[in-house]
Design a protein around this motif. Structure first.
Motif, mmCIF file in Angstrom:
data_model
loop_
_atom_site.group_PDB
_atom_site.id
_atom_site.type_symbol
_atom_site.label_atom_id
_atom_site.label_comp_id
_atom_site.label_asym_id
_atom_site.label_seq_id
_atom_site.Cartn_x
_atom_site.Cartn_y
_atom_site.Cartn_z
ATOM 1 N N ILE A 1 0.857 -1.184 0.000
ATOM 2 C CA ILE A 1 0.000 0.000 0.000
ATOM 3 C C ILE A 1 0.890 1.230 0.000
ATOM 4 O O ILE A 1 1.882 1.288 0.716
ATOM 5 C CB ILE A 1 -0.917 0.027 1.239
ATOM 6 N N THR A 2 0.527 2.203 -0.793
ATOM 7 C CA THR A 2 1.262 3.463 -0.776
ATOM 8 C C THR A 2 0.470 4.492 0.016
ATOM 9 O O THR A 2 -0.765 4.463 0.042
ATOM 10 C CB THR A 2 1.514 3.988 -2.203
ATOM 11 N N SER A 3 1.205 5.378 0.649
ATOM 12 C CA SER A 3 0.591 6.430 1.444
ATOM 13 C C SER A 3 1.628 7.522 1.673
ATOM 14 O O SER A 3 2.826 7.255 1.621
ATOM 15 C CB SER A 3 0.118 5.859 2.783
ATOM 16 N N LEU A 45 -4.438 5.134 6.816
ATOM 17 C CA LEU A 45 -3.811 3.875 6.433
ATOM 18 C C LEU A 45 -4.056 2.805 7.496
ATOM 19 O O LEU A 45 -4.419 1.670 7.178
ATOM 20 C CB LEU A 45 -2.315 4.095 6.211
ATOM 21 N N LYS A 97 -7.646 1.680 7.399
ATOM 22 C CA LYS A 97 -7.893 0.808 6.241
ATOM 23 C C LYS A 97 -7.387 -0.606 6.511
ATOM 24 O O LYS A 97 -8.090 -1.595 6.252
ATOM 25 C CB LYS A 97 -7.211 1.396 5.000
#
Length: 149
Positions: free
Chosen positions: A14-16, A27, A30
């Motif tokens: 996952i990108t953040s 994040l 999620k």
């Protein structure tokens, strides 16, 4: 991802933008929904290098035998670049680790006898002066991240 997802667990890339605490919180929220029983591993691999004014790729390096040349070259370093590097490379990883602690603790209960882990990816630029290639604030921020470990 298929190559590495061969065991009982799964990798969730996952990108953040970890330079923003509200993005870190989103994040975590999620992942909490996707993994209600927690996680066993967090990999902090974020990093930026914003030293455009002093990087050797875009600028000729100073004459390292001449103190004035060194001073003039690195004086060009922008304080905003330092702040951006430290915000992402140092503080971002710290807040990400702290925010994920509850999920990592839950993850320990899933596999009795095992503990969850955090892997912090840093850089040899934190320790070796010749590897920064003019990215001085990047090296300093990665050294700061290493000291948090």
């Amino acid at each position: 991802m298929e190559l590495y997802n061969t065991g009982p667990g799964k990798i969730i890339p996952i990108t953040s933008d970890i330079s923003k605490k509200d993005e870190v919180r989103k994040l975590v929220d999620k992942i909490s929904i996707q993994e209600p029983n927690g996680i066993q591993l967090l990999v902090n691999n974020a990093g930026i290098a914003r030293d455009y004014a002093t990087e050797f790729a875009g600028n000729p390096p100073p004459d390292f035998q001449d103190p004035l040349s060194i001073s003039e070259h690195f004086w060009k370093s922008d304080p905003v670049s330092w702040q951006e590097n430290f915000t992402t490379n140092c503080m971002g990883g710290y807040f990400l680790s702290i925010a994920f602690l509850p999920l990592l603790a839950k993850g320990c209960d899933v596999l009795p006898g095992y503990s969850s882990s955090i892997i912090n990816v840093t850089s040899n630029s934190a320790f070796l002066k010749n590897t920064t290639r003019g990215h001085i604030s990047y090296g300093a921020s990665k050294a700061g991240r290493w000291l948090e470990i």
